[in-house]
Enzyme design. Structure first.
Site, PDB file in Angstrom:
ATOM      1  N   VAL A  98      -3.304  33.373 -17.522  1.00  0.00           N
ATOM      2  CA  VAL A  98      -2.083  34.078 -17.141  1.00  0.00           C
ATOM      3  C   VAL A  98      -0.929  33.478 -17.947  1.00  0.00           C
ATOM      4  O   VAL A  98      -0.866  32.265 -18.120  1.00  0.00           O
ATOM      5  CB  VAL A  98      -1.800  33.901 -15.631  1.00  0.00           C
ATOM      6  CG1 VAL A  98      -0.486  34.562 -15.228  1.00  0.00           C
ATOM      7  CG2 VAL A  98      -2.958  34.453 -14.800  1.00  0.00           C
ATOM      8  N   CYS A  99      -0.046  34.339 -18.436  1.00  0.00           N
ATOM      9  CA  CYS A  99       1.206  33.891 -19.067  1.00  0.00           C
ATOM     10  C   CYS A  99       0.877  32.976 -20.255  1.00  0.00           C
ATOM     11  O   CYS A  99      -0.060  33.256 -21.012  1.00  0.00           O
ATOM     12  CB  CYS A  99       2.065  33.212 -18.002  1.00  0.00           C
ATOM     13  SG  CYS A  99       3.801  32.968 -18.421  1.00  0.00           S
ATOM     14  N   THR A 100       1.584  31.875 -20.429  1.00  0.00           N
ATOM     15  CA  THR A 100       1.322  30.989 -21.572  1.00  0.00           C
ATOM     16  C   THR A 100       0.014  30.208 -21.417  1.00  0.00           C
ATOM     17  O   THR A 100      -0.347  29.436 -22.305  1.00  0.00           O
ATOM     18  CB  THR A 100       2.490  30.007 -21.784  1.00  0.00           C
ATOM     19  OG1 THR A 100       2.745  29.325 -20.555  1.00  0.00           O
ATOM     20  CG2 THR A 100       3.758  30.731 -22.229  1.00  0.00           C
ATOM     21  N   GLY A 101      -0.700  30.430 -20.319  1.00  0.00           N
ATOM     22  CA  GLY A 101      -2.043  29.879 -20.193  1.00  0.00           C
ATOM     23  C   GLY A 101      -2.949  30.358 -21.325  1.00  0.00           C
ATOM     24  O   GLY A 101      -3.880  29.656 -21.740  1.00  0.00           O
TER      25      GLY A 101
END
Lengths: 235, 235
Positions: A98-101
């Site tokens: 998720v996101c910058t993951g």
């Protein structure tokens, strides 16, 4: 079925809790929180979340989810975490972020050649890590599933729930969670938001953005050198 | 500005983390997690969240948010928690709740005469606690703001952020969190969902629902007796 969520200092809590809240409701699913050491880690803005198993202790997980957050930059150079992700990727049914993951997955070399997304501000950075950036809320390519920024983890959870347990289960969970979102404003993506608002967010995060890009370029270059090296030594 | 979130065993993590993720991004806001005892509490499905201050230690908070979850039934009879809520309500700018958290606010006697909402399955129960049930995603009445089930806490957070810091700040946060939700199904409320799905969820939760209703009726009767008593002894 065991679904793991990676936790680390300065993680964005909702990146992990959004998909957790969905996926942990699937009958038969056991959610586990994995990190560098057992015990509490402090998320962005101060909430503490508990790590249950270390990277070394975690069994082979069916699904792994890597959330984003300011601490993602440290994660990108945490060799123990990156080795854990590569090990899990050998057997996991789904590797997700998720996101910058997704930048962390990318730094582990796990998005090379895959279409993937990230927070709208960082999606283009994925190219440096060998991924094909796609500006969509959810992007699935083979067994990699990535989501856009922070709140997109809920949509990722429901998408995955459909794949893991069928649409009926996913729909039941959506109704349990009363996920009929009614955002008070129409500004949740750069396409919807007033250009002025987008511009001010871009300007305000310029330094952090520059640092992150620089790090991604450096790690990307190392990944390419490694790939070239392993190609060079192939029989 | 200090914004408190109540934590308790078997809380629904997203009920608290949704509004936290929004409100903790307001410049100058300090988020605190308040509970019976300092340290970890285990949320529904196993995630641990950290309590930072006990009910006795917490200062007067500007905003208080009470999340819902299966543990709400124990909270309804936790006199220390209920006294804490009543004490905070004397000075707080906003008293808020997500999902079945509104039943806890109601059990403290803090929704008598107020319009309020809750999870779609429980909204009508609010009448027993003296509130006026309203089936809407967010309901604001004077300084009480309540949200529908689980995921509605994000919408509540953004609504409150607008009130506390202005629309521009709320919009900036919405764009930071990329809150442009794209639920994979159209079934997040009983109005949208297939009647069959609604029916099966209602049937499946019949026992828990009955127990909760019974408890709410009992607590509501005690609240009414108390009100009648205090009216009777008024000068």
């Amino acid at each position: 079925m065991q679904i793991g969520f990676v936790l680390y200092p300065d993680v964005t809590a909702l990146d992990a809790v959004g998909p957790y809240e969905v996926l942990s409701r699937i009958p038969g699913v056991h959610a586990v929180f994995v990190g560098q050491a057992r015990g509490p880690v402090t998320a962005q803005h101060g909430l503490t979340l508990g790590v249950q198993l270390t990277f070394g202790e975690a069994p082979a997980l069916d699904v792994l989810c890597v959330p984003g957050g300011p601490g993602q930059t440290q994660c990108m150079e945490n060799q123990e975490l990156l080795a854990f992700l590569r090990r899990q990727a050998e057997t996991a049914r789904w590797m997700t972020a998720v996101c910058t993951g997704s930048l962390i997955l990318g730094a582990a070399g796990l998005l090379q050649g895959y279409r993937a997304t990230s927070h709208w501000r960082y999606v283009e950075c994925l190219a440096e890590l060998g991924a094909i950036p796609v500006s969509k809320r959810i992007v699935a390519d083979q067994n990699r599933v990535t989501a856009a920024g922070v709140s997109a983890g809920i949509d990722l959870g429901l998408f995955l729930a459909g794949l893991l347990a069928g649409e009926r289960v996913a729909q039941t969970i959506q109704l349990q969670m009363e996920y009929d979102p009614q955002p008070p404003f129409r500004c949740g993506s750069p396409e919807l938001a007033d250009p002025d608002l987008v511009e001010s967010l871009i300007t305000g995060s310029q330094r952090l953005f520059g640092e992150r890009c620089e790090q991604v370029r450096r790690i990307g270059a190392a990944l390419r050198a490694e790939s070239a090296g392993s190609l060079g030594t192939a029989p």
